[in-house]
Design a protein around this motif. Structure first.
Motif, PDB file in Angstrom:
ATOM      1  N   GLY A  18       0.794  -1.237   0.000  1.00 12.19           N
ATOM      2  CA  GLY A  18       0.000   0.000   0.000  1.00 12.19           C
ATOM      3  C   GLY A  18       0.820   1.277   0.000  1.00 12.19           C
ATOM      4  N   LEU A  19       2.002   1.234  -0.631  1.00 16.39           N
ATOM      5  CA  LEU A  19       2.861   2.434  -0.619  1.00 16.39           C
ATOM      6  C   LEU A  19       2.241   3.614  -1.367  1.00 16.39           C
ATOM      7  CD1 LEU A  19       6.373   0.771  -1.058  1.00 16.39           C
ATOM      8  CD2 LEU A  19       5.568   2.084   0.916  1.00 16.39           C
ATOM      9  N   ASN A  20       1.260   3.337  -2.237  1.00 19.85           N
ATOM     10  CA  ASN A  20       0.605   4.456  -2.936  1.00 19.85           C
ATOM     11  C   ASN A  20      -0.466   5.138  -2.091  1.00 19.85           C
ATOM     12  OD1 ASN A  20       2.003   4.229  -5.381  1.00 19.85           O
ATOM     13  ND2 ASN A  20       0.648   2.598  -6.097  1.00 19.85           N
ATOM     14  N   LEU A  21      -0.941   4.464  -1.053  1.00 19.60           N
ATOM     15  CA  LEU A  21      -2.132   4.967  -0.348  1.00 19.60           C
ATOM     16  C   LEU A  21      -1.998   6.417   0.135  1.00 19.60           C
ATOM     17  CD1 LEU A  21      -3.276   1.805   1.697  1.00 19.60           C
ATOM     18  CD2 LEU A  21      -4.093   2.624  -0.528  1.00 19.60           C
ATOM     19  N   PRO A  22      -0.832   6.826   0.695  1.00 22.54           N
ATOM     20  CA  PRO A  22      -0.755   8.209   1.196  1.00 22.54           C
ATOM     21  C   PRO A  22      -0.882   9.261   0.094  1.00 22.54           C
ATOM     22  CG  PRO A  22       1.105   6.883   1.985  1.00 22.54           C
ATOM     23  CD  PRO A  22       0.393   6.067   0.958  1.00 22.54           C
ATOM     24  N   HIS A  23      -0.770   8.857  -1.163  1.00 24.69           N
ATOM     25  CA  HIS A  23      -0.713   9.840  -2.250  1.00 24.69           C
ATOM     26  C   HIS A  23      -2.050  10.059  -2.966  1.00 24.69           C
ATOM     27  CE1 HIS A  23       3.584   9.934  -1.686  1.00 24.69           C
ATOM     28  NE2 HIS A  23       3.582   8.608  -1.704  1.00 24.69           N
ATOM     29  N   TYR A  24      -3.069   9.290  -2.596  1.00 22.58           N
ATOM     30  CA  TYR A  24      -4.366   9.468  -3.271  1.00 22.58           C
ATOM     31  C   TYR A  24      -5.076  10.696  -2.730  1.00 22.58           C
ATOM     32  CZ  TYR A  24      -4.005   4.883  -5.458  1.00 22.58           C
ATOM     33  OH  TYR A  24      -3.589   3.823  -6.221  1.00 22.58           O
ATOM     34  N   PRO A  25      -5.823  11.378  -3.604  1.00 22.30           N
ATOM     35  CA  PRO A  25      -6.590  12.528  -3.119  1.00 22.30           C
ATOM     36  C   PRO A  25      -7.756  12.090  -2.241  1.00 22.30           C
ATOM     37  CG  PRO A  25      -7.013  12.150  -5.469  1.00 22.30           C
ATOM     38  CD  PRO A  25      -5.975  11.151  -5.052  1.00 22.30           C
ATOM     39  N   ALA A  26      -8.225  13.001  -1.403  1.00 23.98           N
ATOM     40  CA  ALA A  26      -9.397  12.691  -0.572  1.00 23.98           C
ATOM     41  C   ALA A  26     -10.624  12.552  -1.476  1.00 23.98           C
ATOM     42  CB  ALA A  26      -9.607  13.830   0.425  1.00 23.98           C
ATOM     43  N   GLY A  27     -11.567  11.759  -1.011  1.00 25.47           N
ATOM     44  CA  GLY A  27     -12.866  11.721  -1.686  1.00 25.47           C
ATOM     45  C   GLY A  27     -13.003  10.657  -2.762  1.00 25.47           C
TER      46      GLY A  27
ATOM     47  N   LEU B  31      -3.620   5.473   8.292  1.00 24.20           N
ATOM     48  CA  LEU B  31      -3.849   6.735   7.575  1.00 24.20           C
ATOM     49  C   LEU B  31      -5.288   7.224   7.705  1.00 24.20           C
ATOM     50  CD1 LEU B  31      -2.064   5.850   4.197  1.00 24.20           C
ATOM     51  CD2 LEU B  31      -1.323   7.636   5.800  1.00 24.20           C
ATOM     52  N   GLY B  32      -6.160   6.360   8.235  1.00 23.40           N
ATOM     53  CA  GLY B  32      -7.589   6.692   8.245  1.00 23.40           C
ATOM     54  C   GLY B  32      -8.141   6.716   6.830  1.00 23.40           C
ATOM     55  N   PHE B  33      -7.576   5.885   5.962  1.00 22.33           N
ATOM     56  CA  PHE B  33      -7.944   5.851   4.541  1.00 22.33           C
ATOM     57  C   PHE B  33      -8.975   4.736   4.353  1.00 22.33           C
ATOM     58  CE2 PHE B  33      -7.238   4.449   0.152  1.00 22.33           C
ATOM     59  CZ  PHE B  33      -7.135   5.638  -0.540  1.00 22.33           C
ATOM     60  N   VAL B  34     -10.168   5.104   3.922  1.00 24.82           N
ATOM     61  CA  VAL B  34     -11.222   4.097   3.764  1.00 24.82           C
ATOM     62  C   VAL B  34     -10.990   3.336   2.464  1.00 24.82           C
ATOM     63  CG1 VAL B  34     -13.712   3.699   3.546  1.00 24.82           C
ATOM     64  CG2 VAL B  34     -12.840   5.551   5.026  1.00 24.82           C
ATOM     65  N   ALA B  35     -10.845   2.003   2.590  1.00 25.32           N
ATOM     66  CA  ALA B  35     -10.473   1.213   1.412  1.00 25.32           C
ATOM     67  C   ALA B  35     -11.133  -0.159   1.479  1.00 25.32           C
ATOM     68  CB  ALA B  35      -8.950   1.041   1.369  1.00 25.32           C
ATOM     69  N   ASP B  36     -11.606  -0.602   0.346  1.00 29.75           N
ATOM     70  CA  ASP B  36     -12.104  -1.973   0.220  1.00 29.75           C
ATOM     71  C   ASP B  36     -10.927  -2.791  -0.321  1.00 29.75           C
ATOM     72  OD1 ASP B  36     -13.194  -4.343  -0.594  1.00 29.75           O
ATOM     73  OD2 ASP B  36     -14.725  -3.467  -1.890  1.00 29.75           O
ATOM     74  N   LEU B  37     -10.306  -3.581   0.563  1.00 30.48           N
ATOM     75  CA  LEU B  37      -9.113  -4.333   0.168  1.00 30.48           C
ATOM     76  C   LEU B  37      -9.454  -5.814   0.079  1.00 30.48           C
ATOM     77  CD1 LEU B  37      -6.366  -2.638   2.390  1.00 30.48           C
ATOM     78  CD2 LEU B  37      -7.059  -2.071   0.058  1.00 30.48           C
ATOM     79  N   ARG B  38      -9.122  -6.436  -1.037  1.00 33.98           N
ATOM     80  CA  ARG B  38      -9.450  -7.859  -1.177  1.00 33.98           C
ATOM     81  C   ARG B  38      -8.386  -8.632  -1.939  1.00 33.98           C
ATOM     82  NH1 ARG B  38     -14.860  -7.317  -4.834  1.00 33.98           N
ATOM     83  NH2 ARG B  38     -15.468  -5.338  -3.933  1.00 33.98           N
ATOM     84  N   ARG B  39      -8.430  -9.944  -1.746  1.00 32.09           N
ATOM     85  CA  ARG B  39      -7.510 -10.787  -2.502  1.00 32.09           C
ATOM     86  C   ARG B  39      -8.041 -10.962  -3.909  1.00 32.09           C
ATOM     87  NH1 ARG B  39      -6.137 -16.171  -0.597  1.00 32.09           N
ATOM     88  NH2 ARG B  39      -4.241 -15.943  -1.797  1.00 32.09           N
ATOM     89  N   GLY B  40      -7.138 -11.016  -4.869  1.00 36.67           N
ATOM     90  CA  GLY B  40      -7.556 -11.232  -6.247  1.00 36.67           C
ATOM     91  C   GLY B  40      -6.342 -11.316  -7.134  1.00 36.67           C
TER      92      GLY B  40
END
Ligand code: SAM
Length: 205
Positions: free
Chosen positions: A54-63, A86-95
């Protein structure tokens, strides 16, 4: 899933805890700059494929409405911890990148960084990224690719002889060629570090 896939997946599971420490020099020197460049372009329903830790997660815009897919349970667990921190809301799944569990045209933005080099079947994975992206949606890719330097390219070909069968990792590849052949419009493009790193923002026709 083939026994080779199983072996590679377990190898990613084993590496998950130490991945970021081992990659920190490469992250500083080569990979890190791609992340804000790509991620700030994401809008709406955003899918990241093979998101690793998830190294990209901090770089996504809000919303944005974020979904992440990854085939290694342990890499996914690290990404889930990062999202929570990060308090980043994410739907994380295996695939599996080669067979994404989503309907056609489900996303406004699809992201994949430093993973097409190791997914087993790059062509099929890019077909999948395009399939789940809506027409007019944005594809964001970064990867290490074949160098513009003839000497480095030659070394990469040698490395592929060992790294493809052992680690499933390919150095001599160029995802952009397929993306262009599929009729995507390239809106942003950076190639740097002797052509080794390529960042692409391309819109689906
Ligand atoms: C080099 S890491 C990159 C992780 C992340 N994208 C980044 O930019 O830091 C490659 C990741 O791709 C994942 N991966 C490899 N093959 C995959 C596949 N077929 N489907 C889903 N994930 C895969 C691995 O488990 C690993 O987490």
């Amino acid at each position: 899933m083939t026994s080779r896939d199983d072996r590679l997946q377990r190898s990613w599971d084993r590496r998950a805890g130490t991945y970021e420490a081992r990659m920190s020099a490469a992250e500083k020197r080569w990979f890190g700059a791609a992340r804000p460049w790509l991620c700030h372009r994401a809008t709406g329903r955003t899918l990241e494929v093979a998101l690793g830790t998830g190294l990209n997660l901090p770089h996504y815009p809000a919303g944005i409405d974020f979904t992440g897919v990854e085939w290694s349970r342990s890499m996914l667990a690290v990404a889930a911890r990062r999202a929570a921190d990060l308090g980043f809301v994410a739907d994380l799944r295996r695939g599996d990148a080669r067979d994404l569990p989503f309907d056609d045209a489900s996303f406004d933005t699809v992201v994949m960084t430093f993973s097409l080099c190791g997914v087993g079947d790059e062509k099929r994975s890019i077909d999948e990224l395009a399939r789940v992206l809506r027409p007019g949606g944005l594809l964001l890719l970064a990867d290490h690719v074949e160098s513009t330097s003839r000497v480095v390219r030659w070394l990469q070909r040698l490395a592929d002889l060992v790294s493809v069968p052992l680690q499933g990792e390919r150095y001599c590849h160029r995802p952009l060629r397929q993306v262009e052949a599929m009729g995507f419009t390239v809106e942003g493009h950076v190639r740097r570090n002797r052509g080794l790193i390529e960042q692409v923002a391309a819109r689906r026709p």
